[in-house]
Design an enzyme around this catalytic site. Sequence first.
Site, PDB file in Angstrom:
ATOM      1  N   SER A 247       0.840  -1.190   0.000  1.00  0.00           N
ATOM      2  CA  SER A 247       0.000   0.000   0.000  1.00  0.00           C
ATOM      3  C   SER A 247       0.880   1.248   0.000  1.00  0.00           C
ATOM      4  O   SER A 247       1.675   1.437  -0.912  1.00  0.00           O
ATOM      5  CB  SER A 247      -0.955  -0.037   1.190  1.00  0.00           C
TER       6      SER A 247
ATOM      7  N   HIS B 147      -7.960  -4.947  -1.028  1.00  0.00           N
ATOM      8  CA  HIS B 147      -6.694  -4.287  -0.727  1.00  0.00           C
ATOM      9  C   HIS B 147      -5.786  -5.165   0.128  1.00  0.00           C
ATOM     10  O   HIS B 147      -4.579  -4.930   0.198  1.00  0.00           O
ATOM     11  CB  HIS B 147      -6.959  -2.958  -0.017  1.00  0.00           C
TER      12      HIS B 147
END
Length: 729
Positions: free
Chosen positions: A586, A701
Amino acid sequence: MRGAFLNSFMMAIALATVITMAASAQPRMTTVAKAIDSNPNKAPKDAADPRAYLNEIDGDKAMTWVKAHNVSTVSKLSKDQRYSEYQADILKILQATDRIASPGFAHGGMIDNFWQDGTHVQGLWRRTTWESYRSGKPQWRTILDVDALSKAEGTTWVFEGEDCLPPANNLCLISLSDGGKDADVVREFDVAKGEFVKEGFVLPEGKQSVTWVDENTMYVTREWTPGEVTASGYAYVTKVLKRSQSLDQAVEIFRGDKKHVSAARRVLRDIAGKYVMDTSYRALDFFNTEQGFYPNGRTDTHKVVLPLPTTATFSGYYKGQAIYQLKSDWTSAKGTVFHNGAIIAFDLKAALADPAHVEPLVLFMPDEHQSVEGTTQTKNRLVLSILSNVTSELRSFDFGKGGWSSFKLALPQNSTLSLTSSDDESDHLFVFSEGFLESSSLFCADAASGKVEMIKSTPERFDAEGLQVQQFWATSKDGTKVPYFLVAPKDLKLDGTNPTILYAYGGFEIPMQPSYSASLGMLWLEKGGAYALANIRGGGEFGPKWHEAGLKTHRQRVYDDFQAVAQDLIAKKLTSPPHLGIMGGSNGGLLMGVQLTERPDLWNAVVIRVPLLDMVNFTHMSAGASWQGEYGDPDDPVEGAFLRSISPYHNVRAGVAYPEPFFETSTKDDRVGPVHARKMAALFEDMGLPFYYYENVEGGHAAAANLQEHARRYALEYTYMSQKLMDNK
């Protein structure tokens, strides 16, 4: 507080996920980049994007590219016999039946757990009594079988949690995600019957938030008409939805602004579940929020905004007191200066009656090496989770006639404490304690009496004999001291040949703490590898100032900090560039991308997971616009110039020897999105540079939606790292 069991499970998976790498040994044999016209850094501004087809998430051409590279990567790495061994070993660990079933307090003294294993791939939401759970052999009652639901409906549902209506907490709004996306479907569920409510509340898929008002009413914030979302892709219009109404019958009660990140109207309740008042928020950016209160009831349209900084975070409502965490200095009307990082409290109703004269008390003021991770409540106590030099403590507070008092809970010292769940009906807390070499132990603490009881420990998953943990401080480019942890054999030879994994995050005020990773231990530490965790600026290890030091155009400090830790490891002769591998996800994926392009000479392997990489166009990709408070505005002349200077996608240069990176992402990631990783990998491909690429078609994610997918990803990563970093030692 209730429902925290799922969050703790996902946090445990996330922590295990971040610790998966290694380092190597021979001189790097890397293809040198060749110049081509499609390099975005060289192409004219009006040139067509040769990789534009990858922007279409599920487009046929894009998915053909994805599948081809998935096959290539798996084919190459699975030929190594270690791949199947690693996958089997990791899956055995992840599915072990002697894992601690992470508990969450439920109504009436019950204990909830969300469980996944080889049989229950998508998971079970289940419940037992406290006595049964405490016995060590709990008898579980299944509330919701997500595998059975997925099979019946032909959708890979990922359970994202529940919001139950207090005080009975029997009617729950269940959030289900298709493949792990942030967007979810919401359905009403009857816990007692163990079934969805017939003709109950149902909300179709969307990035939405809901809150109960009463049994027949809820507030819903979602995309009511196509395009009615902010630039970040989040909803900003709240409507009242009554039972049996269709969505088009809902009545608007609150509207934010399309230019902001998000907005919603909600309900504030006390610890017993009693309605206090309505609240609202407008997220002006990722770190600034306008918090509104409606003290005159549900139909009130008169909003009161207290004169606190928009960076202040509303952290709780405790015995009539509003609890805030300050992220910047603030001076009250009386001239009292309250410093950033402080936890403050004041009588909420009195403040709303006279907002110009709010004068709080300071409950806790961190020093320069402390920060407050969060707050929670039990029936009678307020509990702060505090970091001191990146180790944890919990402090219990009470407010009575004599004012505020507190004491520290007698939990293990020099460890990472994770507050899993707190009870609304008692003063009990569930807390996990762990360290790099200490497996997780579950404690039940009484926040009122201070009594602490160990419930269970996870068996050791690897041999830690001969290993030690040390904390060092590296000096960054501007002279700032940056701490990092090193896990390595006690008899490590300082000859520069030790395979070493370096991990960091460095953003959004999120601290990195020691955690017990069976996969890291079994597949890396046991084999003689070393692991370093860097607490670089941008994170939350030392409070708001540590975070703010790396914001926007100051972000190079974050990257300098990471490089300083690497150089400190090299200067100590613990490792050297041919033996040093790095990894992050991320925002940490952006960190890895920057390190790949800024200092390719320092690393021999780079794992870049679910990353941001195009910092010139990130605001137009998935939820990227919401992160301008962290990264800056690409359209601003100064901030935009800086972002281009560090953007990995725009800084791949011809004639540079890059380590062969491993890009990982997920098709279902609707937060950062897969396009960053796709286009960076495609750029490497166009420039004739070697790389590995793997895109999980599910997982969101987190890049994986179940334990099997986690095991496959770990096996790919460790095989890659072993080949790059351990085979040549």
